[in-house]
Design a protein around this motif. Structure first.
Motif, PDB file in Angstrom:
ATOM      1  N   GLU A 105      10.105   2.488  -3.982  1.00  0.00           N
ATOM      2  CA  GLU A 105      10.310   2.103  -5.405  1.00  0.00           C
ATOM      3  C   GLU A 105      11.858   2.446  -5.782  1.00  0.00           C
ATOM      4  OE1 GLU A 105       8.359   0.780  -6.811  1.00  0.00           O
ATOM      5  OE2 GLU A 105       6.357   1.165  -5.906  1.00  0.00           O
ATOM      6  N   THR A 142      11.855   7.574  -3.225  1.00  0.00           N
ATOM      7  CA  THR A 142      10.419   7.534  -3.591  1.00  0.00           C
ATOM      8  C   THR A 142       9.571   6.698  -3.158  1.00  0.00           C
ATOM      9  OG1 THR A 142      11.385   8.921  -5.528  1.00  0.00           O
ATOM     10  CG2 THR A 142       9.045   7.953  -5.854  1.00  0.00           C
ATOM     11  N   SER A 144       5.790   4.790  -3.134  1.00  0.00           N
ATOM     12  CA  SER A 144       4.329   4.661  -3.724  1.00  0.00           C
ATOM     13  C   SER A 144       3.398   3.416  -3.089  1.00  0.00           C
ATOM     14  CB  SER A 144       4.269   4.452  -5.315  1.00  0.00           C
ATOM     15  OG  SER A 144       4.774   3.202  -5.558  1.00  0.00           O
ATOM     16  N   GLU A 155       1.465   5.459  -9.693  1.00  0.00           N
ATOM     17  CA  GLU A 155       2.537   6.470  -9.874  1.00  0.00           C
ATOM     18  C   GLU A 155       1.882   7.605  -9.411  1.00  0.00           C
ATOM     19  OE1 GLU A 155       3.665   7.003 -13.842  1.00  0.00           O
ATOM     20  OE2 GLU A 155       4.868   4.695 -14.044  1.00  0.00           O
ATOM     21  N   ALA A 158       3.146   8.599  -5.874  1.00  0.00           N
ATOM     22  CA  ALA A 158       4.478   8.774  -5.447  1.00  0.00           C
ATOM     23  C   ALA A 158       4.703   9.836  -4.639  1.00  0.00           C
ATOM     24  CB  ALA A 158       5.274   8.957  -6.817  1.00  0.00           C
TER      25      ALA A 158
END
Length: 292
Positions: A105, A142, A144, A155, A158
């Motif tokens: 992300e 990050t 996800s 989220e 994550a």
């Protein structure tokens, strides 16, 4: 090594894999992106390459098929520079997207408060000669899980992959070397200390207050007087508009989105943006003095 290039390559790979199976791969368009530098080769350090591969292997073991896009896109991005477009067409587009697939992300750099033991010698309250000893520089990617239908990140899934410690050491060395010139030429700070001293002072003071409120400074710490202290010192603190919202994608018009959501939020955002424009145009410091 530049993970920004890699992130861009994976975004392009996602678009390719989402195309209808019977459609032709836009090879010519990919070649043009490669020639213009939008689609480009990535070189990971051995440590970061291992961290990413370990992440992919671990997630694939838990959710088979969820890392196909990530694995193939990474192989193309880190392969021969003149073969990226061809690799995307032969290895990525035919994949399609799994019902749930892992996706990077963002690439986040952070300035973190360094963890220091709060001993009775109060060394944890000491300022440093370059105002950097109480900070750690940190970088992570990050990831996800994305749902095929929504193409939006879950989220709750994550997961961060931190850069290896040796790279963070080299990052710190580079920052220490380049920071004085950056603060002068880009941030228009009158001096290095004008910008950095208040940052470190804030961290040290925050550490002190946090310790007091948690009882580490003893039962006689006058916590209630902090409210009075805040009230007394407030007139000496200048007001400066700071950003509260920032679009994850530079192409997103944050002002338009905020205007639809909340008129006041849009006005606050516009005020900050106008202030930044004036500071850049007039070569004013990005940060005002913290006290009068």
């Amino acid at each position: 090594m530049n993970t920004y290039y890699w992130l861009g390559d994976v975004h392009i790979a996602e678009k390719l894999a989402s195309m209808p199976p019977d459609s032709a791969c836009p090879r010519a368009d990919l070649e043009r992106l490669s020639q213009s530098g939008v689609l480009r080769q990535t070189r990971f350090s051995p440590g970061l390459e291992k961290s990413i591969n370990d992440f992919i292997d671990g997630k694939e073991h838990v959710t088979p098929g969820s890392t196909r896009l990530l694995r193939e896109a990474t192989a193309c991005s880190t392969g021969a520079a003149d073969k990226i477009a061809a690799c995307m067409c032969s290895n990525v587009k035919p994949l399609g997207l799994a019902p749930r697939y892992w996706f990077p992300e963002d690439h986040t750099s952070q300035l973190r408060e360094r963890k220091i033991m709060e001993k009775s010698d109060l060394q944890w309250m000491r300022m440093s000669h370059d105002s950097l000893a109480n900070f750690d520089f940190w970088v992570h990617i990050t990831f996800s899980l994305r749902e095929l239908d929504a193409r939006q990140p879950d989220e709750a899934s994550a997961s961060a992959v931190d850069f290896p410690p040796d790279e963070l050491v080299r990052l710190r060395q580079a920052v220490v070397k380049g920071l004085p010139a950056y603060l002068s030429k880009v941030e228009n700070s009158p001096t290095y200390d004008d910008f950095m001293n208040p940052l470190e002072q804030f961290v040290v003071l925050q550490r002190f207050v946090r310790s007091g409120l948690s009882g580490k400074l003893g039962p006689d710490f006058p916590a209630s007087r902090l409210v009075e202290l805040s009230s007394v010192t407030r007139p000496y603190v200048p007001f400066q508009r700071t950003i509260r919202w920032e679009a994850a994608d530079p192409s997103i018009d944050a002002a338009a989105i905020l205007k639809k959501a909340d008129a006041h939020a849009a006005e606050v955002y516009k005020s900050w943006r106008d202030d930044m424009f004036e500071r850049r145009t007039m070569h004013k410091p990005i940060c005002d003095a913290v006290s009068r």
